[in-house]
Each structure stands twice: as C-alpha cells, then as structure tokens.
Write a protein that holds these residues in place. Sequence first.
Motif, short mmCIF file in Angstrom:
data_model
loop_
_atom_site.label_atom_id
_atom_site.label_comp_id
_atom_site.label_asym_id
_atom_site.label_seq_id
_atom_site.Cartn_x
_atom_site.Cartn_y
_atom_site.Cartn_z
N GLN A 170 0.83 -1.21 0.00
CA GLN A 170 0.00 0.00 0.00
C GLN A 170 0.86 1.26 0.00
O GLN A 170 0.60 2.21 -0.73
N ASP A 171 1.92 1.24 0.81
CA ASP A 171 2.78 2.41 0.91
C ASP A 171 3.55 2.67 -0.38
O ASP A 171 3.67 3.81 -0.82
N GLU A 191 7.02 8.50 -6.23
CA GLU A 191 8.36 8.21 -6.73
C GLU A 191 8.49 6.78 -7.24
O GLU A 191 9.45 6.45 -7.93
N VAL A 192 7.55 5.91 -6.87
CA VAL A 192 7.59 4.52 -7.30
C VAL A 192 6.74 4.37 -8.55
O VAL A 192 5.53 4.66 -8.55
N ASN A 222 -4.57 0.11 -7.98
CA ASN A 222 -3.48 0.95 -8.45
C ASN A 222 -2.80 0.29 -9.64
O ASN A 222 -2.31 -0.85 -9.54
N ALA A 223 -2.75 1.02 -10.75
CA ALA A 223 -2.24 0.44 -12.01
C ALA A 223 -0.75 0.17 -11.97
O ALA A 223 -0.23 -0.56 -12.83
N LYS A 224 -0.04 0.72 -10.99
CA LYS A 224 1.42 0.49 -10.90
C LYS A 224 1.75 -0.93 -10.45
O LYS A 224 2.89 -1.37 -10.60
N GLN A 280 12.82 3.05 -0.43
CA GLN A 280 12.76 4.33 -1.14
C GLN A 280 13.93 5.24 -0.77
O GLN A 280 14.43 5.99 -1.62
N MET A 281 14.39 5.17 0.48
CA MET A 281 15.55 5.98 0.86
C MET A 281 16.82 5.52 0.14
O MET A 281 17.67 6.34 -0.22
#
Length: 389
Positions: free
Chosen positions: A17-18, A24-25, A47-49, A347-348
């Motif tokens: 979910q995050d 950015e993803v 979510n299409a991603k 992500q970091m």
Amino acid sequence: MKILLLGVGMQGKATLQDLANSPEVSQIIAADANFDDLRKYVNQLGNAKITPLKLDVRDRSALSIQMKKVDAVIVLLPQGFRMDILNLAIENGIHFIETSYALPEYAHVGQLAEAKGITILPECGLDPGIDLVLAGQAIRDLDEVHELHAYGTGVPEPAAADNPINYKVSWTFAGVLSAYQRPAKMLKNGKIINLTPSEMFSPENMHKITIDTLGEMEAYYNGDAVKYLDILGITDTTISTGRYSLRWLGHAAFWKKMVDLGFLKEEPILVNGQEISPREFVHDLIEPQIHYAPNERDVAGIRIDVRGLKDGKCKRIIYQMIDRRDLETGLLAMQRTVGYTASIGAQMVLRGDIKQRGLLSPTRDIPVEKFIAELKKRNIKITREEINC
C-alpha cells in the motif's frame, strides 16, 4: 523506482500500500505463492502500478527474470529463503531490503555487494528496525554510554484485550511461540547473564514500566542484547543492557507455566499412536481464537532508554514511538510500523538518502532525521525526552 516485493502477507500488505501511494515509485511487482489473496488485495488497492504475480521463489530462473525488471527487492519471507534470494539479488545487481535480523552468512557477501554498488539493508522493520535507528541516535546523543535498554510491544488495546490471555496476534503466532522458546542474553552490573525461556518469564528477571497513553506493563527479556554493544561501539563503557518485550500484566506468568510444562516444545510426542508437536498443537488451538475484529485496534510501540554522560553530567535519553491501528485502512499498527518501514528503507536507498553500499545496519546507516520525517508523514510519531539522572 521499480521494486519487487516478495511476500504479501500481513506486513507485506502495508508495504504494498505504501509503495503504491508513493509518487516516486513507478512500478511494483508484488509476488506471492498465495495468488488468490494477492489478487484480491491488489484489486482492492486499485493501483495500475502494481503487477500481481504468482511466484515460487525457489524457482531461481523465474525469480531472476523478475529481478531484471526492477531496481530493488523487498523480502518479507521466512528465513529459509532469504540467503538464496540475496545471492540472486547481488547476481542481478539490485538492492536488497528486509525486516528480519541479518543472518550471519550476510557478512560473507557484504564486500561483494559493495563492490557491485549494491545495498543490503536488513533489520528495516519495527523490532528490529525503528528500535535500532533510535538506539543508534540515542547513543550518539551522549558522550559515554553506561546503560542501554530497548523495549518493544505489539498488544491489543485494553478494550480489545478481552480473551483469557489478554493478547491477540498482529504477526505470525508461530513466530511468537518460537520467541517464547528462545533464550535471552543480557548484561547486568557488568556481568553477562544467559536466561533459559523459563527464567526469562520468572518474576525475579522482570520489571514493570508505565508507558504514556498505555499504562502499566510488564517487561521480560527477549533475545540477545549483548551482541549490539559491539555493533554500537559501546562495549567498553556499558554496564547494563537488555532487550525487552512489553505485555499486559499476567502474560508472563501464564506463558511460564506453558514453557515449564513443555507445551512449547517443538519435538513431537506420541498421542494415541500419533506424533504431535506440543507447540503446533498450542498454535493450532489458540491462533484461530486471537484475531482482531475489524473494529478492534492493536498497539505497537518502541521505547529506547539510554543513560550515560553528556558534557560531564549524567543524562538519560528516552525515544518512544506508540502507534495504533488505522481503522480507515484496516491496517494494524504492527503492519504499519513493520511494512511501512520496509517501504521507507527501500525508497531511501533508491532516492539516494542512503548512499552506503554493502551490508548496512540501521544503527548507523539510516539518516535519522529523514527517517523520522518519513514516519511522521505516515502519522507514526517519535518523541524524545532528555532528563538528568
């Protein structure tokens, strides 16, 4: 950012979910052996991603094909899969993030990963994870450390603690029972002490602590606290350290009886001619009875309490995090604090906030201010208190 997520169970749902919510993803491959549940959850997120995928991670060729499509892999799978997946990640040149304790074998591939420009970031969850980041910072806040005490909890809110053991499961109950059979190691007044599981739950080895907004809880030793003294560079000055689990009062007394009677032993015994593991029996009997209802909330918490010298004066630094279930999303506090943290770590790394390569440790390699800011964006808040001791 393109990320492969392996394992979309309880904590993986929060991670997915995050990642999906992050601008950015750009692409997420979410893989799990239980495809029906995965597809249902992906449809729910809408979510299409996200590309859901049924994948057996033991199929190295199939896994390698997916790794070639991404920049990093987040692994939320049992220990037995992790070393093979790490080796394959290094082979494919992608970063590796997970929430579990680093395996000893990771040290053998750290230099190879560093040479290839790859980050290995284990222990990026709640406990281990948030606790280690805060412990590392608390230690840096002092000139000399004398005591380090780390507390972690995952319990139902008092209103939801409505069963005979005042406990409900917010992660794998098999893991809970396994931890109750794990010896503990701590340092007290300069002496290393090893505790058996029975001793771990004994009143003389426990203490009570009052947590803001929660009240009085009991603390028992959990796991090896001594190994972190070397990692944190405070072996020479520290006289006392411990890692503790916090539970509602009476929890340890119940489980001490279960341990002493052999209910948590893994080795099978004969029952009416059938081999049955006592621990599996306890698990299968209790686990279905201790789930959260949709309107019930859990509490996840971390407390780091460090004492030592600062500018020649005795100081006590306390970092604390308390989180509760988000009833709007349905995600438990344990899911949020473990799953979101794994997403933040990945992500970091990909954003360049974490620049180091090779085998990293949250105690020193995660930029604390940026990390706390990322948690705050997700309404997970850290408090800090500094007092004279």
